[in-house]
Design an enzyme around this catalytic site. Sequence first.
Site, PDB file in Angstrom:
ATOM      1  N   ARG A   1      -1.138 -77.372  38.254  1.00 27.39           N
ATOM      2  CA  ARG A   1      -2.535 -77.136  38.614  1.00 27.39           C
ATOM      3  C   ARG A   1      -3.461 -77.759  37.564  1.00 27.39           C
ATOM      4  O   ARG A   1      -3.027 -78.181  36.502  1.00 27.39           O
ATOM      5  CB  ARG A   1      -2.801 -75.629  38.742  1.00 27.39           C
ATOM      6  CG  ARG A   1      -2.149 -74.985  39.945  1.00 27.39           C
ATOM      7  CD  ARG A   1      -2.270 -73.476  39.936  1.00 27.39           C
ATOM      8  NE  ARG A   1      -1.426 -72.867  38.912  1.00 27.39           N
ATOM      9  CZ  ARG A   1      -1.348 -71.554  38.688  1.00 27.39           C
ATOM     10  NH1 ARG A   1      -2.092 -70.720  39.394  1.00 27.39           N
ATOM     11  NH2 ARG A   1      -0.546 -71.076  37.753  1.00 27.39           N
TER      12      ARG A   1
ATOM     13  N   LYS B   1      -3.767 -71.963  33.230  1.00 28.60           N
ATOM     14  CA  LYS B   1      -2.881 -71.008  32.555  1.00 28.60           C
ATOM     15  C   LYS B   1      -3.337 -70.775  31.120  1.00 28.60           C
ATOM     16  O   LYS B   1      -4.129 -71.521  30.565  1.00 28.60           O
ATOM     17  CB  LYS B   1      -1.442 -71.510  32.578  1.00 28.60           C
ATOM     18  CG  LYS B   1      -0.797 -71.438  33.952  1.00 28.60           C
ATOM     19  CD  LYS B   1      -0.855 -70.053  34.560  1.00 28.60           C
ATOM     20  CE  LYS B   1      -0.008 -69.038  33.825  1.00 28.60           C
ATOM     21  NZ  LYS B   1      -0.119 -67.673  34.400  1.00 28.60           N
TER      22      LYS B   1
ATOM     23  N   HIS C   1      -3.973 -63.075  30.668  1.00 23.99           N
ATOM     24  CA  HIS C   1      -2.895 -62.078  30.757  1.00 23.99           C
ATOM     25  C   HIS C   1      -2.438 -61.655  29.357  1.00 23.99           C
ATOM     26  O   HIS C   1      -1.284 -61.832  28.961  1.00 23.99           O
ATOM     27  CB  HIS C   1      -1.716 -62.632  31.574  1.00 23.99           C
ATOM     28  CG  HIS C   1      -2.067 -63.028  32.967  1.00 23.99           C
ATOM     29  ND1 HIS C   1      -2.399 -62.105  33.938  1.00 23.99           N
ATOM     30  CD2 HIS C   1      -2.165 -64.248  33.560  1.00 23.99           C
ATOM     31  CE1 HIS C   1      -2.671 -62.739  35.073  1.00 23.99           C
ATOM     32  NE2 HIS C   1      -2.546 -64.039  34.859  1.00 23.99           N
TER      33      HIS C   1
ATOM     34  N   SER D   1      -3.254 -64.365  43.857  1.00 22.93           N
ATOM     35  CA  SER D   1      -2.459 -63.245  44.359  1.00 22.93           C
ATOM     36  C   SER D   1      -2.040 -63.498  45.802  1.00 22.93           C
ATOM     37  O   SER D   1      -0.910 -63.181  46.210  1.00 22.93           O
ATOM     38  CB  SER D   1      -3.261 -61.942  44.273  1.00 22.93           C
ATOM     39  OG  SER D   1      -3.539 -61.600  42.932  1.00 22.93           O
TER      40      SER D   1
ATOM     41  N   LEU E   1      -0.303 -53.856  40.085  1.00 19.36           N
ATOM     42  CA  LEU E   1      -1.307 -54.404  39.177  1.00 19.36           C
ATOM     43  C   LEU E   1      -2.193 -53.296  38.648  1.00 19.36           C
ATOM     44  O   LEU E   1      -2.729 -52.490  39.412  1.00 19.36           O
ATOM     45  CB  LEU E   1      -2.179 -55.442  39.901  1.00 19.36           C
ATOM     46  CG  LEU E   1      -3.389 -55.965  39.118  1.00 19.36           C
ATOM     47  CD1 LEU E   1      -2.917 -56.840  37.946  1.00 19.36           C
ATOM     48  CD2 LEU E   1      -4.349 -56.728  40.006  1.00 19.36           C
TER      49      LEU E   1
ATOM     50  N   VAL F   1       6.504 -60.308  40.978  1.00 14.54           N
ATOM     51  CA  VAL F   1       5.233 -61.036  40.904  1.00 14.54           C
ATOM     52  C   VAL F   1       4.381 -60.511  39.746  1.00 14.54           C
ATOM     53  O   VAL F   1       3.499 -61.212  39.249  1.00 14.54           O
ATOM     54  CB  VAL F   1       4.474 -60.930  42.243  1.00 14.54           C
ATOM     55  CG1 VAL F   1       3.190 -61.752  42.209  1.00 14.54           C
ATOM     56  CG2 VAL F   1       5.350 -61.409  43.401  1.00 14.54           C
TER      57      VAL F   1
ATOM     58  N   ASP G   1       3.493 -61.808  35.173  1.00 12.75           N
ATOM     59  CA  ASP G   1       2.378 -62.275  34.345  1.00 12.75           C
ATOM     60  C   ASP G   1       1.859 -61.172  33.426  1.00 12.75           C
ATOM     61  O   ASP G   1       1.324 -61.446  32.358  1.00 12.75           O
ATOM     62  CB  ASP G   1       1.220 -62.767  35.222  1.00 12.75           C
ATOM     63  CG  ASP G   1       1.315 -64.258  35.513  1.00 12.75           C
ATOM     64  OD1 ASP G   1       2.080 -64.947  34.827  1.00 12.75           O
ATOM     65  OD2 ASP G   1       0.618 -64.724  36.429  1.00 12.75           O
TER      66      ASP G   1
ATOM     67  N   ALA H   1       6.637 -67.000  36.021  1.00 16.15           N
ATOM     68  CA  ALA H   1       5.355 -66.469  35.550  1.00 16.15           C
ATOM     69  C   ALA H   1       4.147 -67.240  36.072  1.00 16.15           C
ATOM     70  O   ALA H   1       3.018 -66.783  35.903  1.00 16.15           O
ATOM     71  CB  ALA H   1       5.342 -66.443  34.019  1.00 16.15           C
ATOM     72  N   ASN H   2       4.357 -68.385  36.667  1.00 15.40           N
ATOM     73  CA  ASN H   2       3.238 -69.133  37.266  1.00 15.40           C
ATOM     74  C   ASN H   2       3.623 -69.594  38.665  1.00 15.40           C
ATOM     75  O   ASN H   2       3.623 -70.785  38.985  1.00 15.40           O
ATOM     76  CB  ASN H   2       2.828 -70.317  36.383  1.00 15.40           C
ATOM     77  CG  ASN H   2       3.947 -71.323  36.177  1.00 15.40           C
ATOM     78  OD1 ASN H   2       5.114 -70.966  36.133  1.00 15.40           O
ATOM     79  ND2 ASN H   2       3.594 -72.597  36.062  1.00 15.40           N
ATOM     80  N   MET H   3       3.940 -68.629  39.505  1.00 10.81           N
ATOM     81  CA  MET H   3       4.400 -68.951  40.857  1.00 10.81           C
ATOM     82  C   MET H   3       3.463 -69.907  41.598  1.00 10.81           C
ATOM     83  O   MET H   3       3.924 -70.890  42.190  1.00 10.81           O
ATOM     84  CB  MET H   3       4.600 -67.673  41.671  1.00 10.81           C
ATOM     85  CG  MET H   3       5.817 -66.863  41.254  1.00 10.81           C
ATOM     86  SD  MET H   3       5.972 -65.325  42.200  1.00 10.81           S
ATOM     87  CE  MET H   3       6.274 -65.965  43.842  1.00 10.81           C
TER      88      MET H   3
END
Length: 372
Positions: A15, A75, A96, A134, A240, A267, A270, A299-301
């Site tokens: 990304r 990230k 995070h 999400s 969460l 999920v 993170d 951790a970064n799906m």
Amino acid sequence: MLIGVPKEIKNQEFRVGLTPTSVREVCHHGHKVLVQATAGEGIGASDAVYAAAGAEIVVDASEIFARSDMIVKVKEPQAVERKMLRPGQVLFTYLHLAPDPEQTRDLVASGAICIAYETVTGPRGGLPLLAPMSQVAGRMSIQAGAHCLEKRQGGMGLLLGGVPGVAPARVVIIGGGMVGQHAAVMATGAGADVVILEKSAETMQALDARFGARVKTLFSSRGSVEDEVAAADLVVGAVLIPGAAAPKLINREMISGMKTGSVLVDVAIDQGGCAETSHATTHADPTYIVDGVVHYCVANMPGGVARTSTFALNNVTLPFVVALADKGHRQALADDPHLLAGLNVAGGKVTYEAVATALGYDYVEPDRALAA
């Protein structure tokens, strides 16, 4: 303002902080944007496209950090990036921090103004900058889980939706928020038998109205988690607590009691993960097995579908980027309490209470930290 967009260097992260369209919008507001060479390759955006949008292409990340007033990323900054931050520089990205003491320590030491996407709030509640990722992660969790159930991946060799005469997989989703809802969309679409565990009666009513008989909702308690995890073929951890470390709802004993070849997709990784056996993995090496249970804890799906994720993220982050650039961080944060909720570290102080509590820092109210 001079805004810097470095290339993401986290493992298998494709990304990018700003799309060319976002760059054009920021430049239209009279600001300058530095984009690191090849930063947009993962979303199909060449340096030439960024240059046409008004960006200056810079080869080295060190120059981006040295020249920019604000760094926009996706990230959390990696160790080498954290060393390049300076006092008063704005960092706008996912952080995070609660499960990451090393990153928190470095950001505190940097003196930078660190605003976390995941704790920015919305006028009608919720976490609007976390929501699109999400949604992506929830949908990907079922894709990943279905793949992991294949025999070659260590799974039991089960097709998620079954076939006529053969029962579908039982998917248990822990948490009925944004991740859980979108996981349920994919799981029900594939024909799986779906259960969602949730504590909020209001959320369960909303889930029932949305999915009807296609999804069973159960109140989440220790007993119900134990029972449903043991019966599951695929468990999706979708819990969460904003800004805080994820609660460990699945202990080692529960993992040991799961079926051999069953799958856990955490999920919540993170924020540290919701299972005691979870630890972060990467897209390059996404799974490991504990007691016969395949764990997928990337951790970064959303980085795996970088183009979709980047455009979805920019849809919600761009107005805040423009506000920070137009007004400067002090005025933008003073004018918008929802953006202020995203301030996690400022001037060497931890300004988000859940992070301070999790990591043993003194909590300083954001207004006080900015005034100092």
